[in-house]
Each structure stands twice: as C-alpha cells, then as structure tokens.
Design a protein around this motif. Structure first.
Motif, short mmCIF file in Angstrom:
data_model
loop_
_atom_site.label_atom_id
_atom_site.label_comp_id
_atom_site.label_asym_id
_atom_site.label_seq_id
_atom_site.Cartn_x
_atom_site.Cartn_y
_atom_site.Cartn_z
N THR A 106 0.84 -1.20 0.00
CA THR A 106 0.00 0.00 0.00
C THR A 106 0.88 1.25 0.00
OG1 THR A 106 -0.15 0.34 2.39
CG2 THR A 106 -1.65 -1.28 1.43
N GLU A 108 0.28 3.54 2.34
CA GLU A 108 0.06 4.03 3.69
C GLU A 108 1.20 3.59 4.60
OE1 GLU A 108 -4.63 4.14 4.47
OE2 GLU A 108 -3.90 2.14 3.94
N THR A 109 1.22 4.19 5.79
CA THR A 109 2.13 3.75 6.85
C THR A 109 1.30 3.17 7.98
OG1 THR A 109 2.09 5.89 8.01
CG2 THR A 109 3.73 5.60 6.24
N ASP A 112 -1.30 5.18 10.00
CA ASP A 112 -2.68 5.34 9.52
C ASP A 112 -3.61 4.30 10.13
OD1 ASP A 112 -1.96 7.46 7.79
OD2 ASP A 112 -1.21 6.01 6.32
#
Length: 772
Positions: A106, A108-109, A112
């Motif tokens: 993804t 994201e980290t 999130d």
C-alpha cells in the motif's frame, strides 16, 4: 434384446457433466485458496446483540473516536537483570519509528492504522519493558493487497522489525541483549491465523493421502481410488466456490474453524457416498451386460439412502442457525453447502467418470473386474446359508442367533462409558490454552504477567450513571481479583486511570476501567467478571459490564444455552427424517436412541481421556455441541445405509432374513466408509488448536464406535429381536412376495429365498437381484 450401446443422449450427458465439473474445478480451486482472505476470527463479532458485553462495547465506543485492538511488545534482558538505559533508549527509538514504516502493498504507513502513539512503559521491578500499540479495531480485519488482514500483517512486520533492528525475539537477544515477544489481542489473532493457515494445504493433503491409502486397500485397484479421490476434490472445489462467493458478499460468515471442518466434511462425505454407490455398482455389474445398465440400477438403489443421509446431516447442521453465537451460526450453512456439494459430486461426476469408457468402463475395477456370471453357472449361496457371505455373513448369522444377548451386553457397555458424561468439562479455557504448541503470544503473556498488572491492558469496563460511579467503584474495588478501579479520563496512556484529568462524562455516563490481577483471557478473569457484575448490578441496576473477559463470559454462556436448545431440536428433526425414510416409528426411534447412546459413550470416554490421559485444561462449550451435531447426524447415516437395505430385503423375506442379509451385504462398504470418515476427521488434529484436536478425537472415535459397534451389533440385534414389529406401524410381513414364512427367517433354507432366483433383467427398479 435391445442393444445397450451408449446412446447419443447418454454420451452427451456424460460430456456435459464432465465439462461442467472441470469448469467448477478451475473456478473452485482458485476460490478454495482464497478462503482465508474472507475469514472473520474476532470472537466479539460473534456475540449476540443482546449480550451485556455487546451493549457495554456499544456504550464504550462513545468514549473513544475508534476502539483499539492492542498489540503488546514485552522485552526483558536475556540475563534476567534490570533493563539498562541503553536498552530503554534503543527500544524507545524503534517503537516510535515503527509507525512510520510503509504498509506492505500500500501507499500508507502503520500510523494510519493506529489510534494513538505507541507507549513505552518500564515495569515497577525494572526488569521489563512494555510497548503498547493501539490498532484501529474497525480496520483490523481489512485486507492488505487482498491477501492478509491488517492485524496479521502488522504483527508480522512488527516481529520482523524487532528482530532486524534490535536482534530481539523469543529465541534471540542480539547484541542489545533483549528478548522480545509480541502478544496481546493482536498477537493472539495473528498466531491464530497462522495456525489456521495449515488448513489450506497440510490438512487437506494429510486427509487425502490417508483416504487414498485406505481406498487402495479397500478396492485393491490402482484406478478406482483415484476416481473417488477426484470426486472428493471436485466436490470440495464446488463447496469452496460457493462459500467464498457468499462470504465475500457478506451473506455468510466464515471463520477458521468452519473452514477446517468444511474441508474434512466434504472429503469424508464425498468418499462415503462414493463408496456406497461404487459398491452397489460393482454388485450390479455382475448381473448386467452393459455398465450403463448396472449404473442405472445402482444409482436408483442408492439415491434414496444417500440423499436421506445427506439430508439428515444438512438438517442437523442447519439447526446451528438457531445458535446465539455467530460462530456457530456460520458453521451451519457452511457445512450444509459442503454436504450438498459432496452429494452432487457423488451422484453426477462419479457416475460420469465411471461410464466415460463405454463398454470398457469395467476396466476401472482392474485387476478384479466384475463380470456377469454365465447363464448355466450355479447361483451364489445366500448369506443366510451356513458358511456363505464371508466375514460379514458369519457376523450377521452370529448376531442373529444371539440377538438379545448381543444388544443387551452392547447397551450395558455403552451405558458404562456414558456414565462419565457428566464429568466432561466444557466450562471454557483460557486463550493461552487454545494453542497446543508454543507460540509467541502465549509465552509473551506469561512474561507480561510476571512484570506488569496482567489485566491492565484489556481491563473490565463498567459503564455507570455518573451519580452511581463512586458507589460502584467502591463496591467493585472490594471484589476479589480486582487490582484497581479508575474512571476513564480520555488520556491515551497504557494503564487504566493514568493521569490526573477529570473523568470523561458522555450522556450522563462514566466509564470505569477495572484492572484485574489475572490476564483478561484467563478463566480467573472470567470469574472476576461474574463477581463484578453481581456487585455492579446490585449497586446500580443500569450498569453495563464489558471488556474482553466479559465477552468471553458471554460467549461461554451463549454456547451453553445453544447446547440446551439445539440438541433437542436436532433430535426431533432427525427422528422425523428417519420416520419418513423408513416409514416406521419404532425403527426411527430405535436408531435415534442407539446413536444418542453412542454419542454419550463417546463423550464419557472423552471425559476420561481428556482429563487423565491427554491432560487437557478443559474444553470450550462448543466442542460437545459440534460433536453432537456431527456424531448424531453422521452416525445415523450408517444406520440409514444399513436399515434401507434391511427394509428392502425384509419386504421380500421377512425381518429376520432381512437383518442377516442386509448386514452381510452392507458390512464391508459401510465399515470402509466409517474408517474413511474417521480418518478424515482425525486429520483435524494436525491443526495445533485445542478445539480442533478435541473435536477430531470425539468425531473420529464416535464414528468408529458407530461403525463397529452400533451399526454392526446393537442395531441389527435389536431389529432382529423385535422382528416385524420394528417396522410398526407398517406391516412388512404382509408385503412379502410368495408364501408367508412362519418360522424364524434364519431357519429358511437358502433355496427358498425368492431373491436368489430372480434374474437381474426383471428388476428395473434397481433392487438387489440376489445376495451374491
């Protein structure tokens, strides 16, 4: 005589059936491999909406923006001494930087997916560190890259990071000299998913290989076992395709245990149905010129008992829809889909494969190919004749000559084991006892309990009106097993009640966080919950007590309620099906009582072995419920296979001859089916989870008990002793062909049995032409 060469219509039907199943196999195989992606293993999600812990959880959501699923990292020095400043600094740096790691697959980290910053807390004894990560519970079941859940991916990445950057794991301390474990609710979920991961591969391979070896011994043919296994695999593909589609759409809920049971159930049922059809087909090949005619007779003769068997199991498992627990309700339709798929595969794919070679289709039985006897060949002796019928013929005549003695002794032995049924401990277990092998989450919880208040991370939550908060807090604090009670302030700290902020008030209610001395997943914490509820409700009738331990309590209570409600309903449903099938009240009740007695004996023996031999810590309440549903439904199957044949023979020659001939003819195939089903369920034990190991033993042993004792001794002896009265209100004796026999059937000479003289071509209904 008209030619029996396969017609164009028959050839087209065979072609259509095989092509359709190949399409199902291609789609279902892919779906089967993705079932783990649509699993839901959160126990709280299965609780009824009326459960107090569910109501408390809904009220607790008003106090936070998003509920959290804690992932806990426990670290201790390898040498057992105090944690050094250098170690604290290194752990803090890694803990605070980890949320910035990219989530695999993804953009994201991990930040999130967290509801708060990670918290690093040293223990009071200075010998351990605790890092708390608060995963967003609402996103914990989301899939990352359509492959694994957020929880599993987070824990996997966290463990890898600890090992890579600190050299810390359960088995390694690295240069920093720290061991680390990832535990807490998130750790347990991840380890549970890992344990269930064997379902997709190891479990199925073990079951199929074991069944294949048994079939080679049964058929003594290199081809036929492969055909039967192929039928089971395609049946599983169909079940996987339907279950995946429905679970992905949210129509049904699938969890890990349901997926494991689905695989075993489909393989076992498919092979059982195939064994019965192939046995009857082999028998009719000795009386038919063309394999298609033999299959037509065999298919018609087997349709009623196989369909009734499948219907009985489907009706039994669908009774689980009445459960208060979503996990139990989910198994009902999943298992029903599996049985229906097995039935369709056995009745459509198997006949198509066995007829695909036309007149040469007998070759599937090579090297022992069954062929019609010559016209002038002597008829095979009837099994009622001394010395005929092989092993099962000898057993059938032995049971008939000692019927009353056999059923009385058998019943007494079963009652002896059943007497231990009340000692079966199904009051629930700790989450740490669920795993039968050492896992990170369990060991980490034990280390956590040595250095921190074990119940601080997942406290009991009490929602009370603000006016009653002080009184309830004082009453709860006096409960044995309670470490501390503090109002929730909204501060994102690790321990309940940290900080000096005033209590958070929402709609006139306050949340009290109750820290227990025992971890929230233990039996001790559950006992504390019951005591807390007693005093909280006495002080404030509107109080709601929730939390992880309370969810476990409500789950156990709901499971015990299911046992009391579902068992009687299953019995009623099964006895009604038996009455319709056998057209008899007495025979239906007899079979039901015999199988319930078998179940009670199985559970009684299980109580002895689980406590005194295997040293199990108890059992979940769903274990006896699932064991009952499968054992009674599957156990009745074998009695159905036996009794439909006994009734078929009894209509012509009386019950005494019918019992002897029915047991002799069906003994071998039903025994093989029982051994196959027991073996497939025993394969569940390869999944290192207490629930599945216990269920594997109970169902496997219970099926063998039904096969070798109930169906071979108890039921035939009882029916023989009752004679024609076993078919009441039907009058089997009045429906016999020829002269009515007044003497016991076993005394009638074999030459007087009409079925021996009836040529196969005169039996278009698929009935049995002779005893051979």
């Amino acid at each position: 005589m008209p030619s029996l060469r396969p017609s164009l219509t028959r050839a087209l039907l065979i072609l259509v059936a095989i092509v359709a199943w190949l399409l199902i196999g291609s789609l279902g195989g892919a779906a089967q491999g993705k079932l783990s992606q649509v699993q839901t293993n959160d126990a709280a999600a299965f609780l009824p909406s009326s459960a107090e812990s569910t109501l408390a959880a809904e009220a607790s959501r008003e106090f936070v923006e998003s509920p959290a699923l804690p992932a806990l990292v426990v670290l201790t020095p390898q040498d057992g001494g105090p944690v050094s400043d250098e170690q604290v600094a290194a752990v803090t740096e890694v803990a605070q930087s980890f949320p910035d790691h990219a989530v695999p697959g993804t953009d994201e980290t991990w930040a999130d997916y967290l509801t708060a910053e990670p918290v690093v807390t040293p223990s009071q004894d200075g010998e351990a560190l605790l890092v708390i990560y608060s995963l967003d519970a609402d996103r914990a079941e989301d899939l990352i890259g359509d492959e694994e859940s957020v929880t599993n991916a987070f824990v996997t990445d966290l463990r890898a990071t600890l090992l890579d950057e600190l050299g810390a794991s359960a088995d390694s301390a690295g240069e920093l000299g720290l061991n680390a474990w990832v535990t807490g609710p998130a750790g347990f979920v991840a380890d549970l998913v890992t344990a269930f991961g064997g379902i997709d591969g190891v479990l199925l391979i073990v079951a199929l290989v074991a069944v294949l070896l048994i079939l080679v011994v049964v058929y003594r043919s290199p081809l036929l076992p492969l055909v039967v296994i192929l039928t089971a695999v395609f049946g599983l593909c169909l079940a996987g395709l339907v279950v995946y589609t429905l679970a992905d759409a949210g129509t049904i809920v699938l969890n890990g245990q349901a997926q494991g049971i689905l695989s075993i159930l489909v393989v076992g049922a498919s092979v059982d149905y195939a064994l019965l059809l192939v046995a009857r087909y082999r028998e009719d090949l000795r009386h038919a010129e063309h394999p298609a005619e033999a299959m037509r007779r065999a298919w018609r003769a087997c349709l009623e008992p196989i369909a009734a068997s499948a219907g009985t199991v489907i009706a039994g498992v669908l009774c689980l829809l009445l459960s208060d627990l979503g996990s139990n309700r989910s198994l009902g339709p999943v298992a029903a889909i599996g049985i229906a798929s097995a039935l369709l595969a056995a009745l459509t794919l198997l006949p198509a494969i066995l007829l695909v070679a036309g007149r040469r289709s007998r070759g599937f039985f090579w090297p022992r190919v069954p062929r019609p006897a010559a016209a002038d060949a002597p008829a095979a002796p009837d099994v009622t004749t001394q010395g005929a019928g092989g092993l099962w013929g000898r057993l059938a005549r032995w049971v008939a000559h000692r019927a009353r003695r056999v059923w009385v002794v058998t019943a007494v032995v079963l009652l002896g084991f059943a007497a231990f049924l009340p000692t079966f401990d199904a009051s629930g277990t700790s989450d740490s006892d669920v795993f039968r092998t050492e896992v990170d989450a369990v060991t980490g919880e034990q280390v956590l309990a040595e250095h921190f208040p074990a119940g601080a991370v997942q406290p009991i939550t009490v929602i009370v009106p603000e006016a009653d908060a002080t009184a309830v807090s004082e009453a709860v604090a006096a409960v044995e097993g309670v470490e501390a009670v503090a109002p929730y302030t909204g501060a994102p700290a690790g321990a309940p009640g940290s900080g000096d902020a005033p209590p958070l008030v929402v709609d006139g209610d306050i949340r009290l966080d109750v820290t227990t001395t025992a971890p929230s997943d233990t039996v001790e914490a559950q006992d504390t919950v019951r005591d807390v509820r007693t005093v909280a409700h006495a002080t404030s009738p509107d109080a709601l007590v929730g939390g992880a331990a309370a969810e476990k309590v409500d789950t156990i209570d709901a499971a015990q309620r299911d046992l009391q409600v579902i068992v009687p309903i299953v019995l009623v449903v099964i006895v009604l099906i038996l009455m319709l099938l056998l057209r008899s009240v007495v025979a239906a009740l007899l079979l039901l009582v015999a199988n319930v007695l078998s179940f009670a004996a199985t559970l009684g023996l299980g109580a002895i072995l689980f406590e005194h031999v295997f040293d199990f810590p108890g059992a979940d309440p769903t274990v006896p419920l699932f064991a009952f549903v499968f054992l009674v439904a599957l156990g009745v199957d074998y009695s159905i296979f036996l009794m439909t044949r006994v009734r078929e023979e009894s209509v012509r020659d009386g019950t005494h001859v019918g019992v002897v001939r029915g047991l002799a003819v069906t003994g071998g195939v039903i025994t093989s089916a029982g051994v196959v089903l027991a073996t497939t369920f025993a394969a569940l034990a390869v999944i290192p989870l207490l629930f599945l190991v216990q269920l594997a033993f109970l169902v496997a042993f219970g099926v063998l008990l039904d096969t070798f004792v109930v169906r071979s001794l108890l039921v035939p002896a009882l029916v023989h002793d009752l004679g024609d009265r076993a078919w009441w209100p039907a009058r089997i004796g009045a429906r016999r062909t020829g002269t009515r026999v007044a003497a016991p059937a076993v005394e009638v000479p074999a030459v007087e049995v009409p079925a021996v003289e009836a040529p196969a071509v005169e039996r278009p209904t698929g009935g049995r032409p002779d005893a051979g």
